[in-house]
Design a protein around this motif. Sequence first.
Motif, PDB file in Angstrom:
ATOM      1  N   ASN A   7      -1.985  -8.660  -3.770  1.00 40.76           N
ATOM      2  CA  ASN A   7      -1.177  -9.572  -2.970  1.00 40.76           C
ATOM      3  C   ASN A   7      -2.092 -10.183  -1.914  1.00 40.76           C
ATOM      4  O   ASN A   7      -2.233  -9.679  -0.787  1.00 40.76           O
ATOM      5  CB  ASN A   7      -0.018  -8.823  -2.314  1.00 40.76           C
ATOM      6  CG  ASN A   7       0.991  -9.774  -1.661  1.00 40.76           C
ATOM      7  OD1 ASN A   7       0.678 -10.922  -1.367  1.00 40.76           O
ATOM      8  ND2 ASN A   7       2.200  -9.275  -1.421  1.00 40.76           N
ATOM      9  N   SER A   8      -2.765 -11.259  -2.282  1.00 41.26           N
ATOM     10  CA  SER A   8      -3.731 -11.908  -1.392  1.00 41.26           C
ATOM     11  C   SER A   8      -3.068 -12.437  -0.123  1.00 41.26           C
ATOM     12  O   SER A   8      -3.644 -12.370   0.975  1.00 41.26           O
ATOM     13  CB  SER A   8      -4.439 -13.061  -2.122  1.00 41.26           C
ATOM     14  OG  SER A   8      -5.163 -12.570  -3.229  1.00 41.26           O
ATOM     15  N   ARG A  12      -4.194 -11.532   3.689  1.00 38.70           N
ATOM     16  CA  ARG A  12      -4.529 -12.521   4.705  1.00 38.70           C
ATOM     17  C   ARG A  12      -3.645 -12.366   5.928  1.00 38.70           C
ATOM     18  O   ARG A  12      -4.106 -12.494   7.084  1.00 38.70           O
ATOM     19  CB  ARG A  12      -4.385 -13.929   4.132  1.00 38.70           C
ATOM     20  CG  ARG A  12      -5.429 -14.272   3.058  1.00 38.70           C
ATOM     21  CD  ARG A  12      -5.354 -15.745   2.665  1.00 38.70           C
ATOM     22  NE  ARG A  12      -6.321 -16.069   1.623  1.00 38.70           N
ATOM     23  CZ  ARG A  12      -6.061 -16.045   0.319  1.00 38.70           C
ATOM     24  NH1 ARG A  12      -4.829 -15.720  -0.098  1.00 38.70           N
ATOM     25  NH2 ARG A  12      -6.991 -16.346  -0.555  1.00 38.70           N
ATOM     26  N   ALA A  13      -2.373 -12.047   5.708  1.00 40.75           N
ATOM     27  CA  ALA A  13      -1.452 -11.850   6.825  1.00 40.75           C
ATOM     28  C   ALA A  13      -1.850 -10.614   7.628  1.00 40.75           C
ATOM     29  O   ALA A  13      -1.776 -10.600   8.863  1.00 40.75           O
ATOM     30  CB  ALA A  13      -0.020 -11.720   6.321  1.00 40.75           C
ATOM     31  N   LEU A  19      -6.511  -9.574  13.848  1.00 44.30           N
ATOM     32  CA  LEU A  19      -7.227 -10.428  14.793  1.00 44.30           C
ATOM     33  C   LEU A  19      -6.366 -10.775  16.005  1.00 44.30           C
ATOM     34  O   LEU A  19      -6.834 -10.773  17.152  1.00 44.30           O
ATOM     35  CB  LEU A  19      -7.692 -11.706  14.094  1.00 44.30           C
ATOM     36  CG  LEU A  19      -8.751 -11.521  13.000  1.00 44.30           C
ATOM     37  CD1 LEU A  19      -9.031 -12.849  12.296  1.00 44.30           C
ATOM     38  CD2 LEU A  19     -10.038 -10.961  13.585  1.00 44.30           C
ATOM     39  N   ALA A  20      -5.086 -11.049  15.736  1.00 43.23           N
ATOM     40  CA  ALA A  20      -4.177 -11.380  16.831  1.00 43.23           C
ATOM     41  C   ALA A  20      -3.981 -10.173  17.745  1.00 43.23           C
ATOM     42  O   ALA A  20      -3.913 -10.311  18.972  1.00 43.23           O
ATOM     43  CB  ALA A  20      -2.832 -11.854  16.277  1.00 43.23           C
ATOM     44  N   ASN A  21      -3.909  -8.978  17.142  1.00 41.90           N
ATOM     45  CA  ASN A  21      -3.730  -7.769  17.930  1.00 41.90           C
ATOM     46  C   ASN A  21      -4.965  -7.492  18.804  1.00 41.90           C
ATOM     47  O   ASN A  21      -4.849  -7.081  19.962  1.00 41.90           O
ATOM     48  CB  ASN A  21      -3.454  -6.587  17.007  1.00 41.90           C
ATOM     49  CG  ASN A  21      -2.994  -5.359  17.776  1.00 41.90           C
ATOM     50  OD1 ASN A  21      -1.988  -5.407  18.485  1.00 41.90           O
ATOM     51  ND2 ASN A  21      -3.721  -4.270  17.620  1.00 41.90           N
ATOM     52  N   ASP A  22      -6.173  -7.731  18.210  1.00 43.77           N
ATOM     53  CA  ASP A  22      -7.404  -7.567  19.005  1.00 43.77           C
ATOM     54  C   ASP A  22      -7.429  -8.526  20.185  1.00 43.77           C
ATOM     55  O   ASP A  22      -7.809  -8.150  21.309  1.00 43.77           O
ATOM     56  CB  ASP A  22      -8.630  -7.799  18.116  1.00 43.77           C
ATOM     57  CG  ASP A  22      -8.868  -6.662  17.138  1.00 43.77           C
ATOM     58  OD1 ASP A  22      -8.260  -5.598  17.324  1.00 43.77           O
ATOM     59  OD2 ASP A  22      -9.656  -6.862  16.182  1.00 43.77           O
ATOM     60  N   LEU A 332       3.494 -11.481   7.033  1.00 44.21           N
ATOM     61  CA  LEU A 332       3.243 -10.293   6.224  1.00 44.21           C
ATOM     62  C   LEU A 332       4.528  -9.855   5.537  1.00 44.21           C
ATOM     63  O   LEU A 332       4.523  -9.481   4.338  1.00 44.21           O
ATOM     64  CB  LEU A 332       2.711  -9.163   7.111  1.00 44.21           C
ATOM     65  CG  LEU A 332       2.402  -7.838   6.422  1.00 44.21           C
ATOM     66  CD1 LEU A 332       1.345  -8.049   5.321  1.00 44.21           C
ATOM     67  CD2 LEU A 332       1.912  -6.798   7.428  1.00 44.21           C
ATOM     68  N   ALA A 333       5.628  -9.944   6.260  1.00 40.74           N
ATOM     69  CA  ALA A 333       6.916  -9.608   5.657  1.00 40.74           C
ATOM     70  C   ALA A 333       7.241 -10.574   4.522  1.00 40.74           C
ATOM     71  O   ALA A 333       7.729 -10.170   3.451  1.00 40.74           O
ATOM     72  CB  ALA A 333       8.009  -9.632   6.720  1.00 40.74           C
ATOM     73  N   GLN A 334       6.975 -11.874   4.720  1.00 41.77           N
ATOM     74  CA  GLN A 334       7.230 -12.872   3.676  1.00 41.77           C
ATOM     75  C   GLN A 334       6.346 -12.641   2.460  1.00 41.77           C
ATOM     76  O   GLN A 334       6.796 -12.767   1.309  1.00 41.77           O
ATOM     77  CB  GLN A 334       6.983 -14.278   4.242  1.00 41.77           C
ATOM     78  CG  GLN A 334       8.000 -14.723   5.267  1.00 41.77           C
ATOM     79  CD  GLN A 334       9.387 -14.904   4.667  1.00 41.77           C
ATOM     80  OE1 GLN A 334       9.539 -15.321   3.502  1.00 41.77           O
ATOM     81  NE2 GLN A 334      10.418 -14.566   5.441  1.00 41.77           N
ATOM     82  N   ALA A 335       5.065 -12.299   2.722  1.00 37.17           N
ATOM     83  CA  ALA A 335       4.151 -12.062   1.590  1.00 37.17           C
ATOM     84  C   ALA A 335       4.586 -10.855   0.770  1.00 37.17           C
ATOM     85  O   ALA A 335       4.497 -10.868  -0.472  1.00 37.17           O
ATOM     86  CB  ALA A 335       2.732 -11.845   2.126  1.00 37.17           C
TER      87      ALA A 335
END
Length: 347
Positions: A7-8, A12-13, A19-22, A332-335
């Motif tokens: 599930n690419s 990616r999500a 990155l957003a959390n960092d 991520l939920a959508q993916a």
Amino acid sequence: MTVIASNSAALRAQNGSRLANDALNTAMARLSSGNRINSAADDAAGLAISNSMTSQINGMNQAISNANNGISLAQTADGALSEVTNNLQRIRELAVQSASGTYSDDDRANMQTEVTELQKQIADAMKTQFNGVNLFSTSDQAINIQTGADATDQVALKITGLDMSAVTGTVATGTAAAGLGTALAAGDSRIGTDHVITAEDVAYGAQFTGSGSSPAAVDSSAIGSTVTLKAGDQMYEAATTAGTVTGGVDISTAAGATAALDTLDQAIASVNTTRASLGAGESRLNSVVNSLTNNVTNLTDAKSRISDADFSVETTNLAKAQILNQAATAMLAQANQSQQGVLKLLQ
């Protein structure tokens, strides 16, 4: 192509969420600490520069304190010498008074009594200390003041030598028992004065030159007679206590008062020279404090631009990171949900 083994989109999500959390953690750390650099990872070069500046700032702040202590030392020494000057001026005034032929020996003796007390006070002033450091010496001395962050940043506070013994004579610092005194040395102010021989002189073996060429012991038959003291004579001396003055300025005679004027003028000039050296050192230390204060201010500004957090920037980064983190979580939920469509192909 429809697949379920990988599930690419979800990967990616996940990466976007990381990155957003960092970014969110970095913004929160900077806002909570007020520092842009909280670890070497934030800015390795900036951290090194900031630490170097911190060392300089801390050293300069301590140097400012050192310089202010040096100023206090100079002021303490100058304050002591100010009173010495007052005492010398008063002794000189008494010497001028005593030199006049309108005063009797009793008057001069009374004047000398005041002079003796002033001599003791001058001798005490010469023992002035600052935090255990002796301020005055008969030879020049330099007190090094650390006035910078580096080892070579020093200012030598110079105090010129000051010898007041010609004025004060020798001031006893302890208690001496009664007994036979030491032989009168040339220049002793007692030479040439009259002395009435006492029973104590006989008991302690006093020796007087009298009309002979060398001192000779006296016996009881001489008690009550008068001799003129000469160099080498020894007499009974009563117990002396701290503060007894021998030698120095003596205005008990008109001739002695006249001779004292030159001695006092020289002493006043010496005190003026020493006070000038203290004043020059104090002025330089004041300049050092001003310079260091400016340097600390400028270095603190420079360090702030490198290491301090810009709250307007970091609050913007925090809002951005929060939105990205929420969006990444939603994606991520959508993916993960997108592969549910494969089930319909199997019906």
